[in-house]
Design a protein around this motif. Structure first.
Motif, mmCIF file in Angstrom:
data_model
loop_
_atom_site.group_PDB
_atom_site.id
_atom_site.type_symbol
_atom_site.label_atom_id
_atom_site.label_comp_id
_atom_site.label_asym_id
_atom_site.label_seq_id
_atom_site.Cartn_x
_atom_site.Cartn_y
_atom_site.Cartn_z
ATOM 1 N N ALA A 1 0.853 -1.022 0.011
ATOM 2 C CA ALA A 1 0.157 -0.017 -0.099
ATOM 3 C C ALA A 1 0.980 1.108 -0.009
ATOM 4 O O ALA A 1 0.499 2.066 -0.751
ATOM 5 N N ARG A 2 1.981 1.212 0.662
ATOM 6 C CA ARG A 2 2.936 2.494 0.610
ATOM 7 C C ARG A 2 3.556 2.648 -0.676
ATOM 8 O O ARG A 2 3.658 3.869 -1.034
ATOM 9 N N GLU A 3 3.861 1.634 -1.119
ATOM 10 C CA GLU A 3 4.788 1.697 -2.292
ATOM 11 C C GLU A 3 3.789 2.362 -3.471
ATOM 12 O O GLU A 3 4.030 3.041 -4.313
ATOM 13 N N PHE A 4 2.495 1.730 -3.453
ATOM 14 C CA PHE A 4 1.490 2.156 -4.407
ATOM 15 C C PHE A 4 0.963 3.582 -4.105
ATOM 16 O O PHE A 4 1.160 4.618 -5.117
ATOM 17 N N GLU A 5 0.946 4.010 -2.909
ATOM 18 C CA GLU A 5 0.543 5.393 -2.553
ATOM 19 C C GLU A 5 1.556 6.143 -3.126
ATOM 20 O O GLU A 5 1.642 7.559 -3.631
ATOM 21 N N ALA A 6 2.925 6.040 -2.963
ATOM 22 C CA ALA A 6 3.961 6.741 -3.220
ATOM 23 C C ALA A 6 4.102 7.107 -4.867
ATOM 24 O O ALA A 6 4.109 7.933 -5.398
ATOM 25 N N PHE A 7 3.900 5.772 -5.752
ATOM 26 C CA PHE A 7 3.713 5.784 -7.161
ATOM 27 C C PHE A 7 2.354 6.814 -7.460
ATOM 28 O O PHE A 7 2.798 7.801 -8.364
#
Length: 167
Positions: free
Chosen positions: A13-19
């Motif tokens: 979720a954090r990786e996708f939010e950053a993306f």
């Protein structure tokens, strides 16, 4: 085991939010160009973006080093082409009433022009993405550019009291 799974879900979720934080603005602009909507009033573009990001998130774990932006752009282009196909048939000549210069182009012309010019996607990659021969993409791109650079002239305004010459 549950803690490890929860940790993986949180990381994903954090990786996708950053993306999304880094890419959503540019993807929304591309979607707005595709739909030829006004930037301040672009509900179709926002829907395209939402669906493309949802598909990207669903395949996030399977990217394995693949560029997530390229995948999201691919989903965006496919959604736009699919919607245009169903709405207007074979990417027909629908002209939105937005006042955008891109509104003069067919959906297919807009798609190719946005991918090639705005997104910088190579001709061969665009052809592969759309399932068209490279020569066809080149021809559509050239026609779209010609339409934008040399718009058709509108009829001259009528002069009040002028006589018409019989033919």
């Amino acid at each position: 085991m549950r803690e490890r799974h929860a940790s993986q879900v949180g990381r994903r979720a954090r990786e996708f939010e950053a993306f999304v934080a880094g890419a959503a603005g540019r993807l929304l602009h591309a979607a707005t160009l595709l739909t030829a909507e006004a930037p301040a009033d672009n509900p179709r573009a926002r829907r395209l973006l939402t669906l493309a990001l949802a598909q990207t998130y669903a395949s996030w774990d399977r990217l394995r080093g693949e560029d997530p932006y390229a995948r999201a752009r691919q989903h965006l282009a496919a959604r736009f082409a699919h919607g245009a196909w169903h709405r207007y048939g074979l990417l027909g000549r629908h002209h939105p009433d937005s006042g955008s210069v891109l509104a003069r182009l067919s959906p297919q012309e807009r798609l190719i022009l946005v991918l090639r010019l705005y997104e910088g996607v190579a001709e061969e990659q665009t052809a592969a993405l759309l399932g068209l021969p490279s020569e066809r993409v080149q021809g559509i791109y050239a026609r779209a550019m010609a339409t934008l650079l040399h718009p058709p002239r509108s009829a001259a305004p009528a002069v009040p009291g002028a006589r018409t010459v019989p033919s």
